[in-house]
Scaffold this motif. Structure first.
Motif, PDB file in Angstrom:
ATOM      1  N   VAL A 142       0.956  -1.279   0.005  1.00 37.10           N
ATOM      2  CA  VAL A 142      -0.140  -0.098  -0.131  1.00 37.10           C
ATOM      3  C   VAL A 142       0.938   1.247  -0.173  1.00 37.10           C
ATOM      4  O   VAL A 142       1.693   1.557   0.929  1.00 37.10           O
ATOM      5  CB  VAL A 142      -1.114  -0.035   1.395  1.00 37.10           C
ATOM      6  N   VAL A 143       0.923   1.964  -1.037  1.00 41.36           N
ATOM      7  CA  VAL A 143       1.439   3.180  -1.159  1.00 41.36           C
ATOM      8  C   VAL A 143       0.456   4.379  -1.409  1.00 41.36           C
ATOM      9  O   VAL A 143      -0.292   4.084  -2.111  1.00 41.36           O
ATOM     10  CB  VAL A 143       2.775   3.052  -2.241  1.00 41.36           C
ATOM     11  N   PRO A 144       1.019   5.725  -1.391  1.00 39.33           N
ATOM     12  CA  PRO A 144       0.113   6.662  -1.497  1.00 39.33           C
ATOM     13  C   PRO A 144      -0.093   7.387  -2.750  1.00 39.33           C
ATOM     14  O   PRO A 144      -0.991   7.692  -3.017  1.00 39.33           O
ATOM     15  CB  PRO A 144       0.591   7.885  -0.573  1.00 39.33           C
ATOM     16  N   PHE A 145       0.959   7.085  -3.770  1.00 41.69           N
ATOM     17  CA  PHE A 145       0.811   7.834  -4.866  1.00 41.69           C
ATOM     18  C   PHE A 145       1.198   6.727  -6.218  1.00 41.69           C
ATOM     19  O   PHE A 145       2.114   5.859  -5.507  1.00 41.69           O
ATOM     20  CB  PHE A 145       1.815   9.129  -5.059  1.00 41.69           C
ATOM     21  N   ARG A 146       1.040   7.210  -7.291  1.00 39.71           N
ATOM     22  CA  ARG A 146       1.370   6.399  -8.317  1.00 39.71           C
ATOM     23  C   ARG A 146       3.101   6.435  -8.525  1.00 39.71           C
ATOM     24  O   ARG A 146       3.653   5.424  -8.935  1.00 39.71           O
ATOM     25  CB  ARG A 146       1.192   6.880  -9.848  1.00 39.71           C
ATOM     26  N   GLU A 147       3.535   7.576  -8.288  1.00 46.77           N
ATOM     27  CA  GLU A 147       5.186   7.759  -8.347  1.00 46.77           C
ATOM     28  C   GLU A 147       5.836   6.565  -7.452  1.00 46.77           C
ATOM     29  O   GLU A 147       6.833   6.099  -7.816  1.00 46.77           O
ATOM     30  CB  GLU A 147       5.526   9.152  -7.699  1.00 46.77           C
ATOM     31  N   ALA A 148       5.255   6.308  -6.144  1.00 43.76           N
ATOM     32  CA  ALA A 148       5.739   5.311  -5.255  1.00 43.76           C
ATOM     33  C   ALA A 148       5.606   4.032  -5.620  1.00 43.76           C
ATOM     34  O   ALA A 148       6.479   3.093  -5.967  1.00 43.76           O
ATOM     35  CB  ALA A 148       5.058   5.437  -3.788  1.00 43.76           C
ATOM     36  N   ALA A 149       4.407   3.891  -6.549  1.00 43.70           N
ATOM     37  CA  ALA A 149       4.048   2.355  -7.168  1.00 43.70           C
ATOM     38  C   ALA A 149       5.400   2.176  -8.317  1.00 43.70           C
ATOM     39  O   ALA A 149       5.820   1.224  -8.487  1.00 43.70           O
ATOM     40  CB  ALA A 149       2.677   2.429  -7.687  1.00 43.70           C
TER      41      ALA A 149
ATOM     42  N   VAL B  51       6.532  14.396  -5.353  1.00 45.32           N
ATOM     43  CA  VAL B  51       7.265  14.231  -6.517  1.00 45.32           C
ATOM     44  C   VAL B  51       6.938  13.286  -7.386  1.00 45.32           C
ATOM     45  O   VAL B  51       6.112  12.328  -6.962  1.00 45.32           O
ATOM     46  CB  VAL B  51       8.651  13.766  -6.087  1.00 45.32           C
ATOM     47  N   GLY B  52       6.783  13.849  -8.957  1.00 46.61           N
ATOM     48  CA  GLY B  52       6.316  12.683  -9.749  1.00 46.61           C
ATOM     49  C   GLY B  52       4.880  12.696  -9.946  1.00 46.61           C
ATOM     50  O   GLY B  52       4.185  13.783  -9.561  1.00 46.61           O
ATOM     51  N   ASN B  53       4.333  11.413 -10.213  1.00 49.38           N
ATOM     52  CA  ASN B  53       2.749  11.479 -10.433  1.00 49.38           C
ATOM     53  C   ASN B  53       2.077  11.248  -9.008  1.00 49.38           C
ATOM     54  O   ASN B  53       2.462  10.080  -8.318  1.00 49.38           O
ATOM     55  CB  ASN B  53       2.496  10.147 -11.275  1.00 49.38           C
ATOM     56  N   ILE B  54       1.202  11.944  -8.709  1.00 47.23           N
ATOM     57  CA  ILE B  54       0.806  12.360  -7.186  1.00 47.23           C
ATOM     58  C   ILE B  54      -0.741  11.762  -7.341  1.00 47.23           C
ATOM     59  O   ILE B  54      -1.492  12.038  -6.272  1.00 47.23           O
ATOM     60  CB  ILE B  54       0.915  13.528  -6.399  1.00 47.23           C
ATOM     61  N   ASP B  55      -1.203  11.049  -8.235  1.00 46.41           N
ATOM     62  CA  ASP B  55      -2.546  10.714  -8.360  1.00 46.41           C
ATOM     63  C   ASP B  55      -2.699   9.489  -7.226  1.00 46.41           C
ATOM     64  O   ASP B  55      -1.732   8.663  -7.034  1.00 46.41           O
ATOM     65  CB  ASP B  55      -2.892   9.740  -9.618  1.00 46.41           C
ATOM     66  N   ASP B  56      -3.863   9.479  -6.467  1.00 48.71           N
ATOM     67  CA  ASP B  56      -3.914   8.476  -5.288  1.00 48.71           C
ATOM     68  C   ASP B  56      -5.056   7.577  -5.505  1.00 48.71           C
ATOM     69  O   ASP B  56      -5.341   6.979  -4.663  1.00 48.71           O
ATOM     70  CB  ASP B  56      -4.167   9.402  -3.921  1.00 48.71           C
ATOM     71  N   HIS B  57      -5.458   7.384  -6.702  1.00 47.49           N
ATOM     72  CA  HIS B  57      -6.284   6.463  -7.001  1.00 47.49           C
ATOM     73  C   HIS B  57      -5.822   5.361  -8.192  1.00 47.49           C
ATOM     74  O   HIS B  57      -5.822   5.583  -9.338  1.00 47.49           O
ATOM     75  CB  HIS B  57      -7.719   6.668  -7.700  1.00 47.49           C
ATOM     76  N   PHE B  58      -5.314   4.313  -7.462  1.00 52.31           N
ATOM     77  CA  PHE B  58      -4.705   3.358  -8.640  1.00 52.31           C
ATOM     78  C   PHE B  58      -4.365   1.885  -8.048  1.00 52.31           C
ATOM     79  O   PHE B  58      -4.645   1.779  -6.751  1.00 52.31           O
ATOM     80  CB  PHE B  58      -3.431   3.770  -9.073  1.00 52.31           C
ATOM     81  N   ARG B  59      -4.391   1.067  -8.791  1.00 52.32           N
ATOM     82  CA  ARG B  59      -4.217  -0.371  -8.335  1.00 52.32           C
ATOM     83  C   ARG B  59      -3.463  -1.323  -9.334  1.00 52.32           C
ATOM     84  O   ARG B  59      -4.147  -0.858 -10.621  1.00 52.32           O
ATOM     85  CB  ARG B  59      -5.331  -0.872  -7.749  1.00 52.32           C
ATOM     86  N   ILE B  60      -2.727  -2.120  -9.009  1.00 53.68           N
ATOM     87  CA  ILE B  60      -2.072  -2.795 -10.147  1.00 53.68           C
ATOM     88  C   ILE B  60      -1.477  -4.246  -9.624  1.00 53.68           C
ATOM     89  O   ILE B  60      -1.232  -4.401  -8.540  1.00 53.68           O
ATOM     90  CB  ILE B  60      -0.940  -2.034 -10.818  1.00 53.68           C
ATOM     91  N   GLY B  61      -2.011  -5.300 -10.692  1.00 52.47           N
ATOM     92  CA  GLY B  61      -1.390  -6.503 -10.267  1.00 52.47           C
ATOM     93  C   GLY B  61      -0.033  -6.957 -10.822  1.00 52.47           C
ATOM     94  O   GLY B  61       0.232  -6.538 -11.989  1.00 52.47           O
ATOM     95  N   VAL B  62       0.742  -7.475 -10.265  1.00 47.74           N
ATOM     96  CA  VAL B  62       2.070  -7.710 -10.731  1.00 47.74           C
ATOM     97  C   VAL B  62       2.214  -9.370 -10.455  1.00 47.74           C
ATOM     98  O   VAL B  62       2.062  -9.860  -9.486  1.00 47.74           O
ATOM     99  CB  VAL B  62       3.240  -7.228 -10.075  1.00 47.74           C
ATOM    100  N   ALA B  63       2.601 -10.169 -11.581  1.00 54.20           N
ATOM    101  CA  ALA B  63       3.009 -11.604 -11.593  1.00 54.20           C
ATOM    102  C   ALA B  63       4.461 -11.746 -11.811  1.00 54.20           C
ATOM    103  O   ALA B  63       4.998 -11.186 -12.812  1.00 54.20           O
ATOM    104  CB  ALA B  63       2.065 -12.401 -12.650  1.00 54.20           C
TER     105      ALA B  63
END
Length: 792
Positions: free
Chosen positions: A394-401, A454-466
């Protein structure tokens, strides 16, 4: 907000699907071999696959609600079947099917019935099912992934709308599980499906352990903390005793982390100290991490450190705790100082955990394939959870992801010449990256603000990684992912609320590693989303999602997953709400470790202006009564002192938005001369409020902490300060106090500062004035204390 569609029924062959739809779906929890049919998708004779088209809107809605992909093509033969029109009966209407599926009593208790049928499947049936599964799994994976190569995605993402972005990661999205559009768009000429040869790489069922990556010695296996953790068996009486057991604690002081508190609700509490020297081999890292970690982490190491240890002193102590699979709370993570250093070390732990878990599954696949299994051998291969996702970050912004995924790639790739396969890499960079030109020029903000935003600070996202065999698949469907990366808001829109039809949280059922990074930022976003997430962690799933129950660990079937989940909590401050989550929801059988360093000097020492600070203590009977006690104390004792026109230019700093609304309504009712600024105020409204306050046209300015967090404007014209409550971030106290000199005109002698606090604000008070002074203020018989800063 888009919410996910729950799968209402298992998939079947086209003929079975039409028959069952016409008869309103029979109960589907039958036997384990039937579940295998559900898991593999379209099974049976491929000659029965036909193109169904000309469906009405009602029929299409029915398909979407059931979460079933329509079998448009015969993926085995790669030839299109001739279209045939099938009319569905009215009994297959969505509402009727939904209510019938939801009212089935077997849905909740299905696991116990399925467990009872595990041993009833004959050996011949088992072998027959396995052969059939192997023959069709490639087709099922192809249907799921739908073309993941960067070549095909480049063209597709240009045409995708923002709406598709919301549905791309939904666990049961019927049209385009991978966010790449409907299945029909990717099937055509071979050039349009360029990643077909890599599709099977991401399926655990069809892969086997490579010889070069396996072969651990028995000694290593016995000492591996991962195997020790997942293979540890709890007893029923131990679980029953957890709620009543007192928490045992022990304090230790470590060289870098400082004061640590080890605690556990289980009977045995083990503590340890870090060794002086550490080598990678003793940490049981999975290949290729021993070689890639040193290069990935080199930016934090000096020349002397590189030769002695691959970790910084902070990383070494953090990783020793992580690798012991204890829960960890570290409240000194700051974006400006050590944020990236900590992100590197927890990403190493995540990749190490996932590679070991997948290697165990792949190794057991090889063993099952090479030998005939007897009926009593099933327990030797229990290596999975009820769903595939193992890690939630769980991270706050897209930049962190973005940075987390880049670290994953770096850790798997290293400096090797053989590049790993990263599906949808270009699309990911486009959606999670940022354009430097979008940032407004000439913005002067504090360094810590620049580091956080810094970077993309959008806070609504989710992504799966295999992740599997030197391959990373981004935008994987949740139930085909190993790692989920999301914001609290992105998870909240999937989990949904009580009573909502379209909600799903089964993908949280088997999370073995939960990482909540930058937890303090969620206090500024919406802490309720974090609490909502924690309330839905490690619950038994309502659907099977294609699980092979003979491979599920017994503690997962027993609904004990929360006792095996490791939670890593990182934040920038000690806060009561964060502490509450750690104490209430972290019940790891290995125990918990919390860093509890007390601040000797407070942020008041950073106030540069000459200002008297009057701290007034209010009394409250209990924690629940603090809110009303503070309001009554402010209205009756503090506000009357500032009503005179002489006390103009008064800024009232309010941390809680609910307190802000209450004060705003009271000020309107009393017809006081005031203006207000909150995080929801339009830019024009902010400009007007600042202008009126500076010119003295408005006597009071109500000012919220969240506005200060997100904007960091300097408010000019302040002469009197009232802290309705101590700030969440201690450095905000000195920042706001230093605003008094922004437009000073020789009124320094008349400046005032009043702070309200209670005994329940001990942590925030210590962060502002220091722990020793805070203790004296809380124990003193006097309710008023004075500090003077900036004395010459």
């Amino acid at each position: 907000m888009a919410t996910c569609l729950r799968r209402k029924a298992p998939s079947a062959s086209p003929r079975e699907w039409v028959d069952k739809t016409a008869s309103c779906w029979q109960p589907w929890l039958l036997q384990v071999r039937d579940l295998d049919v559900f898991a593999m998708g379209k099974r049976g004779s491929r000659s029965q696959s036909q193109l169904l088209n000309s469906l009405t809107k009602k029929q299409k809605k029915h398909l979407r609600d059931f979460g079933e992909e329509h079998p448009f093509y015969d993926k085995v033969s790669r030839q299109e079947a001739k279209p045939q029109i099938c009319q569905l009966s009215e009994s297959s209407d969505t509402s009727g099917s939904e209510s019938e599926a939801e009212s089935e009593p077997e849905q909740v208790s299905g696991y116990h019935k399925l467990l009872a049928t595990l041993k009833s499947v004959s050996e011949e049936d088992e072998e027959e099912e396995e052969e059939e599964e192997d023959s069709v799994v490639d087709e099922a994976e192809t249907n799921d992934e739908d073309g993941d190569s960067d070549v095909s995605v480049e063209d597709e993402t240009a045409a995708e709308s923002t709406d598709m972005q919301e549905s791309m990661a939904l666990p049961a999205d019927p049209e385009g599980k991978d966010g790449d559009g409907p299945p029909a768009t990717s099937h055509g000429s071979p050039e349009e499906f360029t990643d077909a040869k890599h599709e099977s790489l991401f399926s655990l069922e069809t892969n086997f352990l490579e010889e070069e990556s396996g072969g651990s010695s028995s000694l290593k296996v016995s000492l591996d903390p991962f195997l020790q953790h997942v293979n540890k068996e709890l007893k029923e009486k131990e679980i029953q005793a957890v709620p009543t057991n007192p928490k045992t604690t022990h304090q230790l002081k470590w060289p870098t982390l400082g004061q640590l508190v080890f605690s556990s609700k289980f009977q045995k509490l083990e503590t340890f100290k870090p060794p002086k020297d550490i080598d990678l081999q003793s940490l049981h890292l999975q290949k290729p991490l021993e070689s890639t970690w040193t290069k990935t982490n080199s930016q934090f190491l000096s020349a002397a450190q590189k030769s002695s240890s691959p970790f910084t002193p902070l990383q070494k102590e953090l990783f020793l705790i992580m690798n012991s699979y204890r829960d960890l709370f570290y409240p000194e993570r700051t974006a400006l100082k050590n944020g990236e250093e900590i992100r590197h070390v927890y990403c190493l732990h995540v990749i190490n955990h996932v590679l070991k878990a997948n290697a165990q599954v792949l190794g057991n696949n090889s063993r099952r394939r090479s030998q005939k299994l007897g009926v009593g051998d099933d327990d030797d291969f229990r290596d999975q959870g009820l769903t595939r996702p193992k890690v939630l970050i769980v991270v706050p912004f897209r930049e962190a992801a973005l940075r987390v995924v880049q670290l994953f790639i770096s850790l798997l790739e290293g400096d090797s010449k053989k590049k790993i396969i990263v599906s949808n890499k270009k699309r990911f960079k486009g959606e999670y990256g940022s354009d430097p030109e979008e940032r407004p020029p000439n913005l002067k903000r504090p360094e810590d603000y620049e580091a956080v935003f810094v970077g993309n600070i959008d806070d609504h996202f989710r992504i799966g990684v295999a992740i599997l065999q030197r391959s990373i698949r981004l935008y994987a469907p949740f139930y085909s992912s190993d790692i989920l990366i999301a914001s609290p808001l992105g998870l909240r829109t999937i989990i949904g609320g009580e009573g909502e039809k379209k909600r799903d949280f089964d993908f949280l059922s088997s999370i073995e590693l939960l990482i909540i990074d930058q937890a303090d930022i969620y206090l500024m976003q919406n802490w309720e989303h974090v609490l909502h997430l924690m309330n839905h962690m490690n619950l038994l799933p309502l659907d099977s999602h294609g699980v092979d129950f003979s491979r599920v660990r017994m503690w997962s079937l027993n609904n004990w997953s929360k006792y095996y989940r490791q939670t890593l909590l990182f934040g920038a401050l000690q806060d009561a709400q964060i502490n509450s989550v750690f104490n209430k929801y972290c019940v790891n059988l290995q125990g918990q470790v919390a860093v509890r360093n007390v601040p000797m000097t407070g942020s008041i020492s950073h106030v540069l202006v000459q200002l008297p600070h009057v701290f007034q203590r209010m009394e409250a009977e209990n924690l629940a009564s603090v809110i009303d006690a503070r309001f009554n104390f402010f209205v009756n004792k503090i506000l009357p002192q500032y009503r005179d026109a002489v006390m103009s230019h008064t800024l009232i700093y309010v941390p809680s938005y609910f307190d802000f609304v209450r004060l705003r309504n009271y000020f309107k009712k009393e017809e006081l001369n005031f203006t207000h600024i909150c995080e929801y105020t339009q830019k024009s409204g902010v400009s007007r409020a600042r202008h009126f306050f500076l010119q003295g046209e408005k006597q009071f300015l109500l000012f919220t902490e969240r506005f200060h967090f997100y904007k960091r404007y300097t408010i000019k014209g302040i002469r009197n300060l009232i802290f309705y409550e101590l700030p969440t971030y201690p450095h905000f106290y000195s920042e706001v106090c230093n605003m008094l000199r922004a437009a000073s005109r020789g009124e320094e002698a008349a400046w005032t500062c009043t702070v309200l606090y209670s005994k329940y604000d001990a942590q925030r008070l210590a962060a502002v004035v220091g722990v020793e002074r805070a203790a004296q203020m809380l124990q003193s018989k006097k309710n008023v204390h004075l500090f003077i800063t900036g004395e010459r």
